[in-house]
Write a protein that holds these residues in place. Structure first.
Motif, PDB file in Angstrom:
ATOM      1  N   ALA A 176       0.793  -1.207  -0.012  1.00  0.00           N
ATOM      2  CA  ALA A 176       0.078   0.036   0.328  1.00  0.00           C
ATOM      3  C   ALA A 176       0.859   1.262   0.147  1.00  0.00           C
ATOM      4  O   ALA A 176       0.482   2.197  -0.519  1.00  0.00           O
ATOM      5  N   ALA A 177       1.802   1.347   0.715  1.00  0.00           N
ATOM      6  CA  ALA A 177       2.745   2.237   0.865  1.00  0.00           C
ATOM      7  C   ALA A 177       3.564   2.653  -0.643  1.00  0.00           C
ATOM      8  O   ALA A 177       3.936   3.782  -0.966  1.00  0.00           O
ATOM      9  N   ALA A 183       5.925   5.808 -10.028  1.00  0.00           N
ATOM     10  CA  ALA A 183       6.433   4.756 -10.903  1.00  0.00           C
ATOM     11  C   ALA A 183       5.817   3.238 -10.600  1.00  0.00           C
ATOM     12  O   ALA A 183       5.348   2.627 -11.446  1.00  0.00           O
ATOM     13  N   ILE A 184       5.526   3.237  -9.337  1.00  0.00           N
ATOM     14  CA  ILE A 184       4.956   1.612  -8.895  1.00  0.00           C
ATOM     15  C   ILE A 184       3.416   1.726  -9.377  1.00  0.00           C
ATOM     16  O   ILE A 184       2.892   0.750  -9.879  1.00  0.00           O
ATOM     17  N   LEU A 200      -1.085  -6.000  -6.236  1.00  0.00           N
ATOM     18  CA  LEU A 200       0.452  -6.100  -5.619  1.00  0.00           C
ATOM     19  C   LEU A 200       0.528  -6.524  -4.383  1.00  0.00           C
ATOM     20  O   LEU A 200      -0.148  -6.034  -3.436  1.00  0.00           O
ATOM     21  N   THR A 201       1.290  -7.716  -4.242  1.00  0.00           N
ATOM     22  CA  THR A 201       1.282  -8.327  -3.192  1.00  0.00           C
ATOM     23  C   THR A 201       2.929  -8.264  -2.523  1.00  0.00           C
ATOM     24  O   THR A 201       3.787  -7.532  -3.032  1.00  0.00           O
TER      25      THR A 201
END
Length: 735
Positions: A176-177, A183-184, A200-201
């Motif tokens: 989450a951060a 970019a992410i 995203l894990t």
């Protein structure tokens, strides 16, 4: 991608959201809104998202530029000579014989609050001087530029577009951060469009972060990798991309941009099947995009089946652009198009691809030439405007002896487009190059090219070269027995003689032209020449014959002609009726003419007819309506840099001012008319000259010789805008 047509905002619009640019957006907004900043350049490597950022900023400040925002795509332009014409085309500004095109643009912008967005200027930076000149000659214009390098000109403010934000390599953040880093966030958003269930894990995060680091937060590289992910996991993607990037770093010849984008594009290319690879490479022949029809033409010529282009769209290698009423276009970002162009040159059949590209645009230009005179005039204008960069590229490829016939054919067929768009110098330059490069002095195509060059030279007021071109063309047409071509050239020679007031000679040329057209049952050609014959006969005082010629021209054009051609006939009839004192008939002809011109957005024709109708209104005593029509027409002619229209309109303005007893202002306008006709290099049309001469005599008597001469001289020095103001400011009560 689409645009916002039909308004003063002409900006491309992307369907995917802009991610992670809030800080950069706010910084650029602050600079653009500063009163001290008029030229702002967003600088960054290809793929950093300069264009998207500039468009985001432009969208936000839209209301702050009430006179319009205009997007000028310069990525397809590889010659600095075409930067100013491309800006003029975007602003719908026509060329003038009195001033340069950059001066016409500056005059149009004036004190308007406008934003001009020049996208991808780096390869044509030599045109920066014209950009500076444009700012120096305007007051409220602001220019937002995107470029890989600064322009390095006076008063330029630059903003370095940063890559997207990445997390510190030494931090271990929760998914989450991580999404707080642009970019992410961009990678996740784009991969979810391909792998809809992707989340995203903690396990996938390190690979995602490393992919974005490997490409240094470059937005285009991130989007391409995500688009080609298919069923691959982030770990698999990382391994494949890292291997490609590692290979590129061993090449010292690669620039920083190429060290990232080229290997990413290599990897994307390798993920395509062979048929899609070939399609992608062949798309590199097109400049500024292409239609499905154009792409199909290459495959048909090579007797091959074209694979579906949707695979390239899905992979973000091609974007689909849809404009109302036009064909769907497929375009590439400049970095991708450059890569495709390089791949094209590696194909064994690349020369055939370029030749077929030329062949397609020769056929398209010929179809446009024929279609221009029918009911689809506006559609053909839009279509050729959309293909302008491909047409230029085709002409450049054709300028070699082996392709001389196609070069002449393409340039000859394009004259109507160059004329209608007001880009006379460019069209004439291409024609003269094609003529000079032609090794066969007896070519049939050469005869048509000479005729087209003569038309453009005549339109620029270069009557002597124009006459020479027409005479050479006529000699070749006679030698080859080309009756249709001869008919067109004879009509043009008649037009030259008419301009020189050689009416008998003009009539002889024109009558032979009509005979040639009728011999071939070419009714369209006959209709046009009959209109010219009507003008010549009227100037000779043979009114009944002039009326008959115009009536016959109108009958033929109602059956075969375009809206503009019918409207032109009606304007001729309206003018003839006006000068015979038949005011109700003149009004009827001109009202229908205006409606037809409006239907095809023909500004030049509309203003021409408005001026004649204003003359009718003055004669009817409807002075307020005359003033409204005349001022609107003159502002249009000023916008189009139409000197002939301005001079004709100022004659009616003199009549209006004389009727309202504004004698000194009328004398000033007479001085302006003299100046404009000297610049054009030809006298006024017959009836305008009679009106003008009569008014000059009256004004000299009213003012006296000395006062008359003083106001004539001051009028010669007036700007067109000041001359229009003389008419607009006359106090006239409503009719």
């Amino acid at each position: 991608m689409d645009t916002h047509p039909g308004s003063l905002t002409q900006l491309p619009h992307y369907e995917t959201p802009l991610i992670g640019r809030m800080r950069a957006t706010n910084a650029v907004l602050d600079l653009l809104r500063s009163s001290s900043v008029r030229l702002l350049t967003l600088v960054g490597e290809s793929g950093t998202g300069k264009t998207r950022l500039s468009l985001q900023v432009a969208e936000i400040v839209g209301s702050e530029f009430p006179d319009g925002q205009y997007f000028v795509a310069l990525a397809p332009v590889d010659n600095p000579t075409f930067v100013v014409p491309t800006i003029a085309q975007t602003l719908n500004i026509l060329e003038s014989s009195e001033m340069s095109l950059i001066e016409s643009i500056a005059q149009f912008c004036g004190d308007k609050k406008m934003l001009l967005l020049l996208d991808n200027i780096e390869q044509v930076r030599a045109a920066s001087a014209e950009v500076v000149m444009l700012l120096e000659r305007t007051t409220n214009l602001k220019i937002l530029v995107t470029s890989q390098v600064p322009l390095e000109v006076a008063n330029e403010t630059t903003f370095a577009v940063p890559p997207l934000a990445l997390p510190d390599p030494n931090t271990d953040l929760e998914p989450a951060a991580l999404l707080n880093f642009s970019a992410i966030a961009l990678f996740v958003d784009r991969i979810q469009a391909v792998q809809h269930k992707f989340v995203l894990t903690k396990q996938q995060a390190p690979a995602v972060v490393e992919i974005c680091r490997q490409v240094q937060g470059l937005p285009l590289a991130i989007e391409l990798i995500a688009a080609h992910s298919a069923a691959l996991s982030p770990s698999d993607l990382l391994m494949l991309v890292r291997n490609r990037l590692a290979l590129s770093r061993t090449s010292p010849s690669q620039g920083s941009r190429n060290r990232i984008l080229t290997p990413v594009l290599d990897w994307c290319y390798s993920r395509l099947d062979p048929a899609a690879q070939t399609l992608f490479s062949r798309l590199g022949v097109f400049v500024g995009g292409s239609t499905n029809e154009a792409i199909n033409s290459i495959y048909q010529a090579l007797d091959q089946t074209k694979p579906t282009i949707s695979v390239l769209v899905d992979k973000h290698l091609v974007m689909q652009e849809e404009l109302p009423g036009q064909m769907v276009r497929y375009i590439m970002l400049d970095a991708i198009r450059e890569y495709a162009h390089q791949r094209l040159h590696k194909l064994n059949d690349y020369t055939k691809v370029f030749n077929q590209h030329l062949d397609y645009y020769v056929k398209l230009s010929k179809a446009a030439y024929d279609g221009w005179r029918g009911s689809e005039q506006l559609l053909w204008t839009q279509r050729l405007n959309a293909e302008i960069h491909n047409l230029r590229a085709a002409i450049v490829w054709s300028l070699r002896p082996a392709l001389a016939e196609q070069s002449l054919a393409l340039c000859a067929a394009m004259w109507r487009f160059w004329y209608a768009q007001g880009h006379l110098s460019e069209g004439r330059r291409w024609l003269e190059q094609a003529i000079q490069n032609n090794p066969n002095p007896k070519s049939v195509a050469l005869a048509d090219a000479l005729n087209s060059a003569g038309i453009l030279a005549h339109s620029q007021g270069d009557y002597l070269p124009a006459e020479g071109y027409f005479e050479q063309s006529a000699a070749l047409q006679r030698e080859h027995g080309n009756v249709l071509g001869l008919s067109r050239t004879l009509n043009n020679l008649g037009m030259i003689a008419h301009g020189h007031l050689e009416y008998e000679k003009a009539l002889a040329y024109s009558e032979e032209s009509v005979q040639s057209s009728e011999q071939l049952n070419e009714q369209m050609g006959a209709a046009g020449t009959l209109g010219n014959i009507g003008l010549i006969l009227a100037a000779m005082g043979r009114i009944a014959e002039a009326q008959a010629a115009h009536d016959r021209s109108l009958r033929l054009r109602r059956e075969f002609g375009s809206a503009s051609e019918i409207a032109n006939c009606l304007e001729n009839l309206g003018s003839l009726a006006l000068h015979q004192g038949q005011l109700p008939a003149a009004e009827d002809y001109l009202a229908e003419s205006l409606a037809l011109y409006a239907a095809v957005a023909d500004k030049t024709g509309t203003s021409f007819t408005q001026i004649t109708l204003a003359h009718v209104k003055v004669c009817q005593g409807a002075l307020a309506m005359a003033q409204l029509l005349l001022v609107e027409a003159l502002y249009t002619d000023q916008e189009l840099s139409n000197l002939a229209g301005l001079s004709n309109g100022f004659v009616v303005g003199i009549l209006l001012l004389t009727q309202t007893q504004q004698y000194q202002q009328a004398a000033q306008l007479a001085g302006r008319v003299r100046h404009l006709r000297q610049a054009i290099g030809a006298p006024l049309p017959h009836y305008d000259q009679i009106t003008f001469s009569t008014l000059e005599t009256q004004l000299q008597q009213m003012l006296g010789a000395q006062d008359w001469q003083e106001h004539i001289q001051s009028g010669e020095a007036l700007s067109n805008e000041a001359a229009i103001a003389l008419i607009a400011q006359v106090p006239i009560t409503a009719d």
